[in-house]
Design a protein around this motif. Structure first.
Motif, short mmCIF file in Angstrom:
data_model
loop_
_atom_site.label_atom_id
_atom_site.label_comp_id
_atom_site.label_asym_id
_atom_site.label_seq_id
_atom_site.Cartn_x
_atom_site.Cartn_y
_atom_site.Cartn_z
N HIS A 179 0.82 -1.21 0.00
CA HIS A 179 0.00 0.00 0.00
C HIS A 179 0.85 1.26 0.00
O HIS A 179 2.01 1.25 0.44
CB HIS A 179 -0.94 -0.04 1.20
CG HIS A 179 -1.66 -1.36 1.30
ND1 HIS A 179 -2.78 -1.64 0.55
CD2 HIS A 179 -1.37 -2.48 2.00
CE1 HIS A 179 -3.17 -2.89 0.81
NE2 HIS A 179 -2.34 -3.42 1.68
N GLY A 180 0.28 2.35 -0.49
CA GLY A 180 1.00 3.62 -0.54
C GLY A 180 2.27 3.47 -1.37
O GLY A 180 3.28 4.10 -1.09
N GLY A 181 2.19 2.63 -2.38
CA GLY A 181 3.40 2.16 -3.05
C GLY A 181 3.87 2.96 -4.24
O GLY A 181 3.35 4.03 -4.58
N TYR A 219 6.84 -1.72 -4.77
CA TYR A 219 7.15 -1.60 -3.34
C TYR A 219 5.96 -0.96 -2.65
O TYR A 219 5.40 0.02 -3.16
CB TYR A 219 8.37 -0.69 -3.13
CG TYR A 219 9.60 -1.18 -3.84
CD1 TYR A 219 10.49 -2.04 -3.21
CD2 TYR A 219 9.86 -0.81 -5.16
CE1 TYR A 219 11.61 -2.52 -3.87
CE2 TYR A 219 10.97 -1.28 -5.84
CZ TYR A 219 11.84 -2.14 -5.20
OH TYR A 219 12.94 -2.62 -5.86
N GLY A 220 5.61 -1.46 -1.47
CA GLY A 220 4.50 -0.84 -0.76
C GLY A 220 4.47 -1.27 0.69
O GLY A 220 5.19 -2.21 1.10
N GLU A 221 3.66 -0.57 1.45
CA GLU A 221 3.53 -0.86 2.88
C GLU A 221 2.95 -2.26 3.09
O GLU A 221 1.89 -2.57 2.54
CB GLU A 221 2.57 0.14 3.54
CG GLU A 221 3.01 1.57 3.46
CD GLU A 221 1.85 2.55 3.69
OE1 GLU A 221 0.88 2.22 4.39
OE2 GLU A 221 1.94 3.67 3.15
N LYS A 222 3.63 -3.05 3.91
CA LYS A 222 3.07 -4.34 4.32
C LYS A 222 2.23 -4.07 5.55
O LYS A 222 2.76 -3.67 6.60
CB LYS A 222 4.19 -5.33 4.64
CG LYS A 222 3.68 -6.67 5.08
CD LYS A 222 4.78 -7.63 5.46
CE LYS A 222 4.17 -8.96 5.86
NZ LYS A 222 5.10 -9.78 6.61
N ARG A 280 4.41 4.96 2.49
CA ARG A 280 4.65 5.50 1.14
C ARG A 280 6.07 5.27 0.63
O ARG A 280 6.73 6.21 0.16
CB ARG A 280 4.27 6.99 1.10
CG ARG A 280 2.81 7.19 1.44
CD ARG A 280 2.32 8.59 1.24
NE ARG A 280 0.88 8.58 1.44
CZ ARG A 280 -0.01 8.38 0.48
NH1 ARG A 280 0.39 8.21 -0.75
NH2 ARG A 280 -1.31 8.36 0.75
N PRO A 281 6.60 4.04 0.76
CA PRO A 281 7.96 3.78 0.29
C PRO A 281 8.09 3.95 -1.22
O PRO A 281 7.18 3.57 -1.98
CB PRO A 281 8.19 2.32 0.68
CG PRO A 281 6.82 1.72 0.70
CD PRO A 281 5.92 2.81 1.20
N LYS A 282 9.21 4.53 -1.65
CA LYS A 282 9.49 4.69 -3.09
C LYS A 282 10.95 4.30 -3.29
O LYS A 282 11.79 4.62 -2.46
CB LYS A 282 9.27 6.14 -3.53
CG LYS A 282 7.88 6.71 -3.20
CD LYS A 282 6.79 6.16 -4.11
CE LYS A 282 5.40 6.66 -3.80
NZ LYS A 282 4.76 6.10 -2.62
N VAL A 283 11.25 3.65 -4.41
CA VAL A 283 12.61 3.19 -4.67
C VAL A 283 13.08 3.72 -6.02
O VAL A 283 12.33 3.70 -7.01
CB VAL A 283 12.70 1.65 -4.65
CG1 VAL A 283 14.09 1.17 -5.04
CG2 VAL A 283 12.34 1.12 -3.26
N GLN A 325 -6.85 7.50 -2.87
CA GLN A 325 -5.89 8.59 -2.61
C GLN A 325 -4.63 8.29 -3.44
O GLN A 325 -4.11 7.17 -3.40
CB GLN A 325 -5.54 8.63 -1.12
CG GLN A 325 -4.67 9.80 -0.73
CD GLN A 325 -4.27 9.76 0.74
OE1 GLN A 325 -4.19 8.69 1.33
NE2 GLN A 325 -3.99 10.92 1.31
N SER A 326 -4.14 9.29 -4.14
CA SER A 326 -3.00 9.11 -5.04
C SER A 326 -1.78 8.55 -4.31
O SER A 326 -1.57 8.83 -3.13
CB SER A 326 -2.63 10.44 -5.70
OG SER A 326 -2.62 11.49 -4.74
N THR A 327 -0.99 7.76 -5.04
CA THR A 327 0.29 7.34 -4.46
C THR A 327 1.43 7.44 -5.47
O THR A 327 2.56 7.74 -5.11
CB THR A 327 0.24 5.92 -3.86
OG1 THR A 327 1.51 5.62 -3.28
CG2 THR A 327 -0.08 4.84 -4.89
#
Ligand code: GAL
Length: 337
Positions: A53-55, A67-70, A115-118, A277-279
């Motif tokens: 989530h929030g990926g 990638y996203g929230e576990k 909201r992790p981003k790589v 909601q945008s991510t």
């Protein structure tokens, strides 16, 4: 009579040849997917619900990494990573960043990594993850950005540091790498009233002091992308897990000035971002002007059951627009262009 008939048939065709009844088996969660169904349950190739989530996504070679929230029901359990070559079917890879077992760590289990981003750094050959970090037991007070690195897209990522960029509070965030390889951290600051942008150091591990206010409109969930030499930014309002209206800004330069274009969404429930909601906005590899808008439809009662809304961005009269589509596939972009 029925038994007699059965016996006769048995004699004629042999008991080992039972009548074959055509059966259509119901689709299983692991059946290969060939389309996107925004808001519907989305299973990985093992048959488990995707938990990211929030990926954000990263393309490495011919594979995408998600990638996203576990999430558990409420807790945060680190950052998950999945891989896919077609964007429909996702293989679970690993927990890319695991919360620490040591209680004194910034990322001690019980912290929030949102909201992790790589992104990939060409110079250091490292995968660099940024995320919104909240320290264990402090709610949303810490308002920090966290950084982790890995040698492979699937991790394991090693925690590097966390801080308030240039002393500013940092909550919802995104990363953006421009055509010249310079990377930027876009983040909600000053209790989410300000949206700021900081250029990152050459190794992408720290913010530089080139860090300024984009606008102070109480926005979060930033998703930044570039098309036709212009920068576009989709954000949400600040209503926690509850959906609100999205807005789209445009600029010729990353540090602005940013001009409000309005709500880019159309159709039913557009004024509430279709409940999401945008991510992130994904530029599609190998297709010019093809972008996928990604959003989370949060379920605050059971965060792991939050749904994903992936929808194509269309350029109508040169302006990004997002329509609600129940089901679509990537051929959509060939039709559009
Ligand atoms: C939202 C934010 C989410 C999460 C949530 C907590 O506004 O976008 O990432 O932090 O608040 O209530």
């Amino acid at each position: 009579m029925k038994h007699l008939l059965t016996a006769l048939l048995g004699l004629l065709f042999g008991m080992s040849a039972p009548l074959v009844v055509a059966q259509t088996s119901p689709p299983t969660p692991t059946a290969k997917r060939t389309s996107f169904k925004p808001g519907e349950l989305w299973y990985d190739t093992d048959g488990n619900l995707i938990n990211a989530h929030g990926g954000g996504l990263l393309l490495v070679g011919d594979a995408y990494y998600w990638y996203g929230e576990k999430r558990a029901q409420h807790q945060e359990e680190g950052v998950n990573v999945y891989s896919s070559k077609d964007l429909y079917n996702w293989k679970y890879e690993a927990v890319a960043l695991t919360p620490a077992t040591e209680a004194q760590s910034d990322i001690a289990a019980g912290c929030l990594m949102e909201r992790p981003k790589v992104v990939y750094n060409q110079k250091t050959k490292q995968y660099v993850m940024w995320f919104h970090l909240e320290l264990k037991g402090q709610g949303y007070k810490a308002a920090r950005a966290g950084v982790a690195v890995a040698d492979k897209p699937t991790g394991p990522f090693r925690y590097v540091s966390s801080f308030r960029p240039n002393g500013n509070m940092s909550r919802d965030m995104g990363l953006f790498v421009d055509d010249d390889g310079a990377a930027y951290h876009i983040y909600s600051s000053r209790e989410n009233y300000d949206l700021r942008l900081a250029r990152l150091s050459a190794d992408y591990l720290t913010p530089t002091t080139q860090d300024s206010l984009l606008f102070a409109k109480h926005r979060e969930a930033p998703a930044l992308f570039k098309q036709g030499g212009k920068y576009y930014l989709i954000t949400s309002g600040c209503t926690g897990w509850a959906p609100n209206e999205a807005s789209l800004h445009v600029a010729d330069k990353l540090f602005g000035p940013w001009q409000l274009l309005g709500d880019p969404l159309t159709g039913p429930n557009a004024k509430l971002t279709y409940g999401g909601q945008s991510t992130y906005v994904l530029p599609l590899a190998g297709k010019k002007d093809a972008f996928i808008f990604m959003a989370d439809r949060w379920n605050p009662k059971d965060l792991k059951d939050s749904r994903y809304l992936w929808l194509p961005v269309q350029f109508r009269a040169g302006q990004p627009t997002i329509d609600w589509i129940e089901q679509w596939d990537l051929k959509y972009f060939s039709k559009q262009l």
